[in-house]
Design a protein around this motif. Structure first.
Motif: not given
Ligand code: G3H
Ligand code: 13P
Ligand code: NA
Ligand code: ZN
Length: 316
Positions: A36-43, A79-83, A314-316
């Protein structure tokens, strides 16, 4: 690889949106979040609680998160991914997560007396910053259950404390208590009545004292009524489940709130879809079928949050 939250928060505060922090405990949740985050280009912030670490095994979870980064890249997404460790309860838990590659941790000393919260948070910050790991602290107690910490009523954050806390501890972000709580029963509301609004006055007082400083909102699930109704329709028992309205969350996201924590809505989506699937097809026993249905719904839910509530799409 993974990134810490510093730059994401800076951009979110100035852009008037919030980064989603989704909890995960298993494969299907993680696949759904990444898809979902990749497809919406969301961090995105992948969030792991102490309970998740004991449920899924901490080593397994860490490698899953690394696999999730690879999965996103193979989807062609940067997309930036934080753990992130959710509700770290001790210096040792935070240290263990930092050693094993988390890029961000929360130390939740909110239940401690103020000076003890300051001392513990500062200790975690001093350790974490050596490894460029960002730290979230908390002031004020949410109603309901914060992992092992149980609070009957919420104690709102005292705005007079935030500036001192932030400067003494060196935290990178601050979770505050403005009326949300964890879980699916956030407010006691009578039939036909609206839940009480969040305390935006307290948020504004905090923002005034630490302008532009990243603020975090826990207990931010909307408790989507469509899921509650499906659960109740197919044998569940969740009467009275209620959450934070999307309007309130949009308003929070437009402020210095730059991280919004969502766990319960995902749990509801999964439970609703599994109940519905098995009720309609009682002979099915392939978990891929009903977990697949649940995962599909989770993707839809997360896209909606990113696009229509948090504004992170769209913010990534
Ligand atoms: O704040 C609580 C989160 O929803 C995590 O819940 O401790 O049951 O994994 P958990
Ligand atoms: P919800 O229970 O509202 O999803 O909150 C999750 C949370 O705050 C995790 O830290
Ligand atoms: Na914001
Ligand atoms: Zn929380």
């Amino acid at each position: 690889g993974l990134v810490n939250s510093r730059e994401l928060f800076r951009q979110a505060v100035s852009g008037g949106y919030a980064i989603p922090a989704y909890n995960f405990n298993n494969l299907e949740q993680l696949q759904a979040i990444i898809t979902a985050c990749a497809e919406t280009s969301s961090p995105v912030i992948l969030q792991v609680s102490k309970g998740a670490r004991s449920y899924a095994n901490e080593t397994m979870l860490r490698f899953m998160a690394m696999g999730a980064v690879r999965m996103a890249r193979e989807m062609g997404s940067e997309i930036p991914i934080v753990l992130h460790l959710d509700h770290g309860d001790s210096f040792e838990t935070c240290k263990s997560c930092i050693e094993s590659g988390f890029s961000s941790v929360m130390i939740d000393g909110s239940h401690l007396p103020y000076e003890e919260n300051v001392a513990l948070t500062r200790k975690v910050v001093e350790y974490a910053h050596q490894y460029d790991v960002t730290v979230e602290g908390e002031l004020g107690v949410l109603a309901g259950i914060e992992d092992d910490v149980v609070a009957e009523h919420s104690t709102y954050t005292q705005p007079e404390e935030v500036e001192d806390f932030v400067s003494k501890t060196g935290v990178d972000s601050l979770a505050i208590s403005i009326g949300t709580s964890h879980g699916a029963f956030k407010f006691k509301v009578k039939e036909g009545e609206e839940p009480p609004p969040l305390r935006f006055d307290i948020l504004a007082e905090c923002e005034k004292r630490i302008p532009g400083f990243p603020i975090v909102l826990h207990g931010a699930s909307s408790v989507v009524q469509e899921y509650v109704e499906l659960i109740n329709k197919y044998g569940g028992k969740m009467e009275g489940a209620v959450g934070v309205s999307e309007d309130q969350l949009r308003r929070a996201a437009a402020s210095a709130v730059c991280k919004i924590n969502i766990d319960s809505d995902g749990r509801l989506a999964v439970t609703a879809k599994i109940r519905e699937y098995l009720a309609n097809d009682p002979g099915e026993f392939d978990p891929r079928k009903y977990l697949g249905a649940a995962r599909k719904e989770l993707i839809k839910l997360i896209k909606h949050k990113n696009e229509a509530v948090l504004g992170s799409a769209g913010r990534a």
